[in-house]
Enzyme design. Structure first.
Site, mmCIF file in Angstrom:
data_model
loop_
_atom_site.group_PDB
_atom_site.id
_atom_site.type_symbol
_atom_site.label_atom_id
_atom_site.label_comp_id
_atom_site.label_asym_id
_atom_site.label_seq_id
_atom_site.Cartn_x
_atom_site.Cartn_y
_atom_site.Cartn_z
ATOM 1 N N GLY A 134 32.203 59.320 49.420
ATOM 2 C CA GLY A 134 32.981 59.148 50.633
ATOM 3 C C GLY A 134 33.246 60.471 51.306
ATOM 4 N N CYS A 140 23.541 40.620 47.345
ATOM 5 C CA CYS A 140 22.890 41.134 48.546
ATOM 6 C C CYS A 140 21.405 40.807 48.560
ATOM 7 C CB CYS A 140 23.111 42.644 48.680
ATOM 8 S SG CYS A 140 22.579 43.621 47.265
ATOM 9 N N CYS A 183 28.110 45.917 40.267
ATOM 10 C CA CYS A 183 27.300 46.121 41.470
ATOM 11 C C CYS A 183 26.039 46.900 41.129
ATOM 12 C CB CYS A 183 28.115 46.886 42.516
ATOM 13 S SG CYS A 183 27.162 47.333 43.980
ATOM 14 N N ASP A 221 14.556 53.891 48.633
ATOM 15 C CA ASP A 221 15.372 53.080 47.718
ATOM 16 C C ASP A 221 15.750 51.740 48.322
ATOM 17 O OD1 ASP A 221 17.557 53.575 49.437
ATOM 18 O OD2 ASP A 221 18.143 55.343 48.312
ATOM 19 N N CYS A 244 27.345 42.263 51.971
ATOM 20 C CA CYS A 244 28.195 42.452 50.799
ATOM 21 C C CYS A 244 29.660 42.347 51.209
ATOM 22 C CB CYS A 244 27.922 43.809 50.157
ATOM 23 S SG CYS A 244 29.025 44.193 48.778
ATOM 24 N N ASN A 259 39.151 51.433 44.961
ATOM 25 C CA ASN A 259 37.719 51.399 45.262
ATOM 26 C C ASN A 259 37.270 49.955 45.183
ATOM 27 O OD1 ASN A 259 34.971 51.845 45.555
ATOM 28 N ND2 ASN A 259 34.670 52.480 43.448
ATOM 29 N N GLY A 260 36.793 49.415 46.305
ATOM 30 C CA GLY A 260 36.339 48.040 46.331
ATOM 31 C C GLY A 260 36.790 47.353 47.602
ATOM 32 N N CYS A 296 25.860 41.926 39.780
ATOM 33 C CA CYS A 296 25.956 41.187 41.034
ATOM 34 C C CYS A 296 24.693 41.466 41.840
ATOM 35 C CB CYS A 296 27.185 41.622 41.830
ATOM 36 S SG CYS A 296 27.293 40.848 43.469
#
Length: 465
Positions: free
Chosen positions: A32, A441, A242, A352, A388, A107-108, A438
Site C-alpha cells: 500500500g 476471481c 486468497c 502474472d 473480488c 487488512n481486508g 479462494c
C-alpha cells in the site's frame, strides 16, 4: 489495474516499538502506497502519527525518537479498497471508550459493512470515516459494557462477514486475529523477548525477528506484558486463503500461508511452459510482475531469458502529467524497451495476470512499432472473470476483459500472435496444495455471500443498493 491493499505490523515489549514498526511497514510498502500510520501506547495514552504517502514520507526522526513513545505499537499502510483516499481514512483508526483507548488496523474487506453501518447509525452510532474498519470499532465498543476486551472483540467478529486480518491496540494490550476462512495473511514472530506481528514474513527479515508461525484462521492472539495467549473466536472452517497473494501481491521473499512465494511463482512459470510451449527467440517479463514466473518458464523451456523492458525505479506516487497528446506517458515512464533486443525477434512475454488489458496493449503496441516479428504472451494465472469482494480492488465485472471476451479476442485486442493462461489445476499445483484457496476471481464461487445491500462492487454491472 490491480491495487495493493493493506499491510499490518505490531510490536509488543520493545523499547523502540515505533521505530521497529516503521521498519516493518517499510518492508511491507508494496502492500500500500496511499497512507501510513503508527500508534503507540505510552503507559497512559495512545500516541499517533498518520499521513498520506509512502512510509518514508509520513514519518521522521522526531516522530520515531520523541513523539511516538512506548514499548507497544501497531502500524498500517493502506491502498483503499473501501473508503475514499482521505487522511481521515488513514489507519490505524483510534477511539476512546471508557477506560480503553483503542486503535485498530484492518487488512481486508467486509461484505456486510453497509448493512451493519446502517444498523449502528439507527442505534445512534456516529461515524467519522467511510471505512468498513470503523464498523468493527463500533461493534467492539457496544460489546465492552460488562464484558472483557477479548470477549467484546470476539462478539464483534461474530457479526462481520468477509475478509479481515486485524491488529488492535487497547491500552497496553496487543490483539491480532484472522477471519475464520483465513483470506488474508498474518504471522507471528519474535525478537528476543519482544513479539512481532506482520502481514508478511519479509518484515521479520528486516527486523531480524524469528518467524514463529502463521496466525490460524479464527484465532485471536493476545500479547500483554511480554506474555502471549491464544484463543479461538470462531469454529474451524475450510480455509479460503486468497491465492492472489501468491500470484501477485506478496513479496517474493515472503512465506505466505506456509508457502514460499518465490518458489510458487517460479513453479507457475514452469507449469505454464509445459501447458503452452511456444517457439520464440527468448523469454521476457514486464518487470516486475512477471519476473519470477518468467524465470521458471525460461528454465523449463530452454529458451534464453532477457530483460528487454527496463523499469524506472525512481517513479514516485505522482509526477507532472504531460499534455493530452502524450496520453501514453504514464505507461512509458515506468518501462522502456531495449531497442536492439526487439527488432525482428520472436518475443515470449510472461505476465502474472491481465485485468483490463489496456496497459499491456499499449506496451505491446510499442514493441510492434520497434519491429518485433512475433509477440506471444503467457499468463501465470487463469483468466480473471469475476470481481473480488474481499480486499483486492479488481474492476467490476464489466471492466474485466476475460469476463466478456474469449481468449482469441483478447489476443487480437492486445495485439498478440498467441495468448495462453495457466490453468486452475496448474496454479494449484504450483502452490503446493489443491485445497484451501479462494478462487472466486477465476471461477465465481464466492466462499462468503455478498451482502444484498451492496458492497464496493456488485455481481452485476450495476449497483444493487
Amino acid at each position: 489495474m490491480k491495487r495493493e491493499y493493506c499491510g499490518l505490523v505490531g510490536i509488543s515489549g520493545h523499547p523502540e516499538a515505533a521505530r521497529m514498526a516503521y521498519f516493518g511497514l517499510y518492508a511491507l510498502q508494496h502492500r500500500g502506497q496511499e497512507s501510513a500510520g503508527i500508534v503507540t501506547w505510552d503507559g497512559a495514552n495512545l500516541r499517533e502519527q498518520r499521513g498520506m504517502g509512502l512510509v518514508a514520507d509520513v514519518f521522521n526522526e522526531r516522530h520515531l525518537g520523541k513523539e511516538l513513545k512506548g514499548d507497544t505499537a501497531i502500524g498500517h499502510i493502506r491502498y483503499s479498497t473501501t473508503g475514499a483516499s482521505l487522511l481521515r481514512n488513514a489507519q490505524p483508526f483510534m477511539v476512546r471508550f471508557g477506560d480503553f483507548r483503542i486503535a485498530i488496523g484492518h487488512n481486508g474487506n467486509l461484505v456486510n459493512a453497509q448493512a451493519l453501518r446502517r444498523e449502528l447509525e439507527e442505534q445512534g452510532s456516529i461515524f467519522q470515516t467511510t471505512m468498513d474498519s470503523e464498523v468493527i470499532v463500533h461493534l467492539i465498543a457496544r460489546n465492552l459494557n460488562g464484558k472483557g476486551l477479548e470477549e467484546a472483540v470476539a462478539l464483534a467478529c461474530s457479526r462481520i462477514k468477509g475478509a479481515f486480518s486485524l491488529i488492535i491496540l487497547a491500552n497496553n494490550k496487543l490483539i491480532a486475529l484472522r477471519d475464520p476462512l483465513g483470506f488474508r495473511p498474518l504471522s507471528l514472530g519474535r525478537m528476543g523477548d519482544s513479539y512481532v506481528i506482520a502481514s508478511e514474513t519479509c518484515a521479520f527479515d528486516l527486523l531480524e525477528a524469528e518467524h514463529l508461525r502463521c496466525i490460524d484462521p479464527g484465532e485471536m492472539v493476545i500479547i500483554e506484558d511480554r506474555c502471549l495467549t491464544s484463543r479461538r473466536f470462531a469454529e474451524p472452517a475450510p480455509t479460503k486463503s486468497c491465492i492472489f497473494e501468491l500470484v501477485y501481491f506478496a513479496r517474493p521473499d515472503s512465506l505466505v500461508f506456509g508457502t514460499e512465494v518465490y518458489s510458487a511463482r517460479k513453479q507457475m512459470g514452469e507449469l505454464l511452459a509445459q501447458e503452452a510451449p511456444v517457439d520464440g527467440d527468448y523469454i521476457m517479463p514486464f518487470p516486475d510482475s512477471g519476473m519470477y514466473a518468467a524465470v521458471g518458464y525460461a528454465q523449463a523451456s530452454g529458451l534464453p531469458f532477457e530483460l528487454a523492458m527496463i523499469r524506472n525505479h525512481y517513479i514516485g506516487r505522482t509526477f507532472i502529467q504531460p499534455s493530452q497528446d502524450m496520453r501514453d506517458f504514464g505507461v512509458r515512464v515506468k518501462l522502456n524497451p531495449v531497442r536492439s533486443l526487439i527488432k525482428n525477434k520472436r518475443l515470449v512475454i510472461i505476465e502474472d495476470s491481465i485485468v483490463r488489458g489496456t496497459t499491456i496493449r499499449t506496451r505491446v503496441k510499442k514493441l510492434r512499432e520497434l519491429g518485433a516479428r512475433e509477440i506471444h504472451m503467457r499468463v501465470s494465472c487463469p483468466p480473471i472473470r469475476h470481481p473480488c469482494y474481499y480486499g483486492i480492488d479488481f474492476s467490476s465485472k464489466g471492466e474485466l476483459i476475460a469476463a466478456n471476451h474469449p481468449v482469441g479476442d483478447i489476443a487480437r485486442y492486445i495485439g498478440l500472435d498467441s495468448l495462453h493462461y495457466l490453468s486452475i489445476d496448474g496454479l494449484l499445483q504450483a502452490t503446493g496444495r489443491d485445497v484451501g484457496y479462494c478462487l472466486a476471481c477465476f471461477d465465481g464461487n464466492y466462499p462468503v455471500a455478498v451482502d444484498g445491500s451492496c458492497s464496493k462492487m456488485c455481481l452485476e454491472d450495476k449497483c444493487c443498493g
